[in-house]
Design a protein around this motif. Sequence first.
Motif, PDB file in Angstrom:
ATOM      1  N   ASP A  51       0.815  -1.219   0.000  1.00 11.34           N
ATOM      2  CA  ASP A  51       0.000   0.000   0.000  1.00 11.34           C
ATOM      3  C   ASP A  51       0.844   1.263   0.000  1.00 11.34           C
ATOM      4  O   ASP A  51       0.528   2.234  -0.672  1.00 11.34           O
ATOM      5  N   SER A  52       1.929   1.259   0.757  1.00 12.83           N
ATOM      6  CA  SER A  52       2.758   2.456   0.903  1.00 12.83           C
ATOM      7  C   SER A  52       3.890   2.493  -0.107  1.00 12.83           C
ATOM      8  O   SER A  52       4.868   3.180   0.084  1.00 12.83           O
ATOM      9  N   SER A  53       3.755   1.757  -1.196  1.00 15.99           N
ATOM     10  CA  SER A  53       4.864   1.607  -2.130  1.00 15.99           C
ATOM     11  C   SER A  53       4.563   2.247  -3.478  1.00 15.99           C
ATOM     12  O   SER A  53       3.418   2.378  -3.874  1.00 15.99           O
ATOM     13  N   ASP A  54       5.615   2.611  -4.163  1.00 16.26           N
ATOM     14  CA  ASP A  54       5.473   3.087  -5.543  1.00 16.26           C
ATOM     15  C   ASP A  54       5.926   1.990  -6.503  1.00 16.26           C
ATOM     16  O   ASP A  54       6.543   2.242  -7.522  1.00 16.26           O
ATOM     17  N   GLY A  55       5.599   0.743  -6.156  1.00 11.14           N
ATOM     18  CA  GLY A  55       5.965  -0.383  -7.000  1.00 11.14           C
ATOM     19  C   GLY A  55       7.305  -0.987  -6.668  1.00 11.14           C
ATOM     20  O   GLY A  55       7.776  -1.861  -7.372  1.00 11.14           O
ATOM     21  N   GLN A  56       7.945  -0.532  -5.580  1.00 14.25           N
ATOM     22  CA  GLN A  56       9.257  -1.042  -5.231  1.00 14.25           C
ATOM     23  C   GLN A  56       9.217  -2.139  -4.184  1.00 14.25           C
ATOM     24  O   GLN A  56      10.236  -2.740  -3.879  1.00 14.25           O
ATOM     25  N   THR A  57       8.042  -2.420  -3.621  1.00 10.18           N
ATOM     26  CA  THR A  57       7.915  -3.517  -2.679  1.00 10.18           C
ATOM     27  C   THR A  57       6.623  -4.278  -2.958  1.00 10.18           C
ATOM     28  O   THR A  57       5.671  -3.738  -3.507  1.00 10.18           O
TER      29      THR A  57
END
Length: 95
Positions: free
Chosen positions: A53-59
């Motif tokens: 949820d708190s990611s920009d596609g990096q996790t």
Amino acid sequence: MKLDAAQVKQTLRQLDAQVLPEDHPAVPQLNNMFGDHTFFIDARGLEILEPSDSSDGQTGEVISLADWSDAELTKLKPHEPEPTGVTVVFEQSMH
């Protein structure tokens, strides 16, 4: 979440799991049941990754879809998707 080859490699470095190959006979049925994902099998059962949820596609967060129902690890019992609390970090690839 469908992973590319680099993301699969990065995931396997962080999880003690195996990726289920796209040509595995169970993949079409799994896609029908759970959507288009890269599926992983480990000692707990069947898992996928979903973007954090708190990611920009990096996790990606590891989500459990099914648990082994026998000691020989040959039969899976599906259940409602459950977050495992495990996160995979994807490194930026250099082009």
